[in-house]
Every structure is written in structure tokens, then in C-alpha cells.
Motif scaffolding. Structure first.
Motif, short mmCIF file in Angstrom:
data_model
loop_
_atom_site.label_atom_id
_atom_site.label_comp_id
_atom_site.label_asym_id
_atom_site.label_seq_id
_atom_site.Cartn_x
_atom_site.Cartn_y
_atom_site.Cartn_z
N ASP A 1 30.26 -50.89 51.99
CA ASP A 1 31.41 -50.26 52.51
C ASP A 1 32.78 -50.95 52.51
O ASP A 1 32.62 -51.84 53.44
CB ASP A 1 30.92 -49.70 53.64
CG ASP A 1 30.99 -48.04 53.68
OD1 ASP A 1 30.78 -47.53 54.81
OD2 ASP A 1 31.27 -47.48 52.51
N LYS B 1 35.40 -50.48 54.53
CA LYS B 1 35.89 -49.56 55.56
C LYS B 1 37.43 -50.22 55.85
O LYS B 1 38.09 -49.45 56.58
CB LYS B 1 35.14 -49.60 56.92
CG LYS B 1 33.91 -48.54 56.69
CD LYS B 1 33.44 -47.91 58.08
CE LYS B 1 32.85 -46.62 57.75
NZ LYS B 1 31.40 -46.93 57.32
N HIS C 1 41.97 -50.66 53.18
CA HIS C 1 43.05 -50.28 52.92
C HIS C 1 44.27 -51.16 52.65
O HIS C 1 44.06 -52.37 53.52
CB HIS C 1 43.75 -49.13 53.89
CG HIS C 1 42.93 -48.99 55.03
ND1 HIS C 1 42.10 -47.76 55.23
CD2 HIS C 1 42.60 -49.89 55.94
CE1 HIS C 1 41.54 -48.13 56.38
NE2 HIS C 1 41.72 -49.24 56.93
N ASP D 1 42.18 -43.72 45.44
CA ASP D 1 42.36 -43.39 46.95
C ASP D 1 42.73 -41.82 47.19
O ASP D 1 43.54 -41.52 46.70
CB ASP D 1 43.20 -44.34 47.65
CG ASP D 1 42.58 -45.45 48.15
OD1 ASP D 1 41.62 -45.59 48.40
OD2 ASP D 1 43.08 -46.68 47.73
N ALA E 1 43.33 -38.92 49.80
CA ALA E 1 43.65 -38.47 51.18
C ALA E 1 43.60 -36.98 51.35
O ALA E 1 44.53 -36.29 50.63
CB ALA E 1 44.84 -38.99 51.81
N GLN F 1 37.61 -43.77 47.20
CA GLN F 1 37.59 -43.57 48.58
C GLN F 1 38.42 -42.40 49.08
O GLN F 1 39.37 -42.08 48.54
CB GLN F 1 38.21 -44.96 49.19
CG GLN F 1 37.95 -44.87 50.63
CD GLN F 1 38.10 -46.27 51.08
OE1 GLN F 1 37.19 -47.13 51.29
NE2 GLN F 1 39.34 -46.50 51.44
N VAL G 1 39.51 -40.02 52.37
CA VAL G 1 39.70 -40.11 53.74
C VAL G 1 40.02 -38.46 53.83
O VAL G 1 41.01 -37.87 53.44
CB VAL G 1 40.80 -40.74 54.27
CG1 VAL G 1 41.01 -40.43 56.03
CG2 VAL G 1 40.31 -42.37 53.83
N GLN H 1 35.59 -40.98 56.36
CA GLN H 1 35.74 -41.74 55.13
C GLN H 1 34.72 -41.76 54.45
O GLN H 1 33.32 -42.07 54.98
CB GLN H 1 36.25 -43.07 55.86
CG GLN H 1 37.04 -43.87 54.77
CD GLN H 1 37.59 -44.84 55.37
OE1 GLN H 1 37.80 -45.19 56.34
NE2 GLN H 1 37.95 -46.09 54.35
N LYS H 2 34.80 -41.89 53.23
CA LYS H 2 33.70 -41.65 52.32
C LYS H 2 33.87 -42.52 51.01
O LYS H 2 34.77 -42.28 50.34
CB LYS H 2 33.11 -40.26 51.90
CG LYS H 2 31.74 -40.29 51.18
CD LYS H 2 31.48 -38.89 50.98
CE LYS H 2 30.31 -38.69 49.84
NZ LYS H 2 30.03 -37.30 49.59
N TRP I 1 33.58 -34.35 49.32
CA TRP I 1 33.51 -34.88 50.70
C TRP I 1 33.42 -33.57 51.64
O TRP I 1 33.16 -32.65 51.18
CB TRP I 1 35.13 -35.48 50.85
CG TRP I 1 36.09 -34.33 50.53
CD1 TRP I 1 36.68 -33.57 51.48
CD2 TRP I 1 37.02 -34.48 49.32
NE1 TRP I 1 37.71 -32.92 50.73
CE2 TRP I 1 38.00 -33.46 49.49
CE3 TRP I 1 36.68 -34.95 48.11
CZ2 TRP I 1 38.82 -32.90 48.30
CZ3 TRP I 1 37.84 -34.74 47.18
CH2 TRP I 1 38.57 -33.73 47.23
#
Ligand SMILES: [Zn+2]
Length: 182
Positions: free
Chosen positions: A22, A24, A27, A41, A43, A161, A163, A168-169, A182
Motif C-alpha cells: 500500500d 499510503k 502523494h 489518482d 478524488a 488510488q 480517496v 483510501q483504496k 470505492w
């Protein structure tokens, strides 16, 4: 020295396992330049769905320098057209009623003047693109079909990724596993 290549090979085989962990805290800094591998990414913030794609140009275009002839200029125009029509590349949950608001493409190398005799293989360049969607029914937004692999067949993998309000995944996408939820 027969052992050295074998040891290297073992490392190469083991490498994907390390890459699984991961990211995490990943960013901010730039993605490694690996041909065929892009980073996405996502969001999700209320009705706003923002995406940032980072890819080596090779995976989107087949070369990584300013276009040097009409055929290459046409390829750049075609790539820009596909990215600008992002509603076809990122298909969010239909019930969420998301519409594309803006697309920003950043690939300065494409506007540079071609240099005669340039060794293109030695130079690498990325493309960054930002996409913003607005969703009328954000409560129904649960994922999206990422259709970049059909549009850009040189792409093999996307490290995505997300968010969102759920946290977060990280998901690894491929042409066979292209749905991001998600
Ligand atoms: Zn490259």
C-alpha cells in the motif's frame, strides 16, 4: 560468474511482490517512469470527481519527443482528442449523472522544437492530465469503468488510488480488470 544473472533474475521475479504494498504516503512525489504503466489518482469529494493521470508518453503515443513529421503530429492530435473526450475514457456509475467539466493536458515536450539527430531512445517524457467531472447524484457514485486500455493499447497497467469519504483504496487495473470501485 554464473550466479550473478540468476540472482538478478530472482530479484526481478520477486519485484512485483514488493510493489503490491500500500502506498499510503505516496502523494506528492512523481511516479516512476515505466513504459506501459500509468498512475491514476482519483478524488471523490461530494459532487466533484477529480482525476489525475500520469503516464509515460510512450504508453499513450508510442514516442516521447516533439513530433517530427506529419504522421507523428497526427498521432499527437489523435491522443489529445481521445484525452479531451474523457467521458468515454472514464465511465462513472450512470445513476450518479456525472458530466465532464474540464480537461487539462500537460506534456511540454510535445511543444518543444524537434532537434535534428536527437537520440529519442535516451530521453523519456511523461504526460500529466487532470480531469474534473461533476456528479448530480453523488450518493450513487460507487465507481467507474476505466477504458484507457482500449483507447491506448500500449498501456498495460494502471496503478490507481482513490480517496473518497470511505477512505483510501489502491487498485491495480489492467485491460482484464478495468473497473475501479470505492
Ligand atoms: Zn520513456
Amino acid at each position: 560468474m554464473p550466479l550473478k544473472p540468476l540472482a538478478l533474475l530472482a530479484l526481478l521475479i520477486a519485484a512485483p511482490a514488493y510493489a503490491q504494498h500500500d502506498h499510503k504516503h505516496d502523494h506528492g512525489h512523481h511516479h516512476a517512469h515505466v513504459h506501459g504503466v500509468a498512475k491514476l489518482d482519483v478524488a471523490v469529494d461530494g459532487g466533484n470527481l477529480s482525476l489525475r493521470l500520469e503516464s509515460p508518453l510512450e504508453g499513450l503515443l508510442g514516442f516521447e519527443r516533439a513530433p517530427g513529421n506529419d504522421k507523428e503530429r497526427a498521432a499527437v492530435a489523435e491522443m489529445r482528442k481521445k484525452l479531451t473526450d474523457a467521458g468515454k475514457l472514464f465511465v462513472a456509475t450512470a445513476a450518479a449523472q456525472c458530466t465532464l467539466k474540464s480537461v487539462e493536458i500537460d506534456a511540454p515536450i510535445l511543444d518543444a522544437k524537434p532537434v535534428a539527430g536527437q537520440k529519442s531512445a535516451a530521453d523519456h517524457a511523461d504526460l500529466d492530465a487532470d480531469f474534473l467531472f461533476n456528479c448530480a447524484q453523488p450518493g450513487k457514485l460507487t465507481g467507474m469503468d476505466v477504458r484507457l486500455f482500449q483507447a491506448f493499447p500500449k498501456l498495460r497497467r494502471i496503478d490507481a488510488q482513490v480517496v473518497s469519504g470511505k477512505g483510501q483504496k489502491a487498485t491495480r487495473l489492467s485491460s482484464k480488470m478495468r473497473f475501479l470501485s470505492w
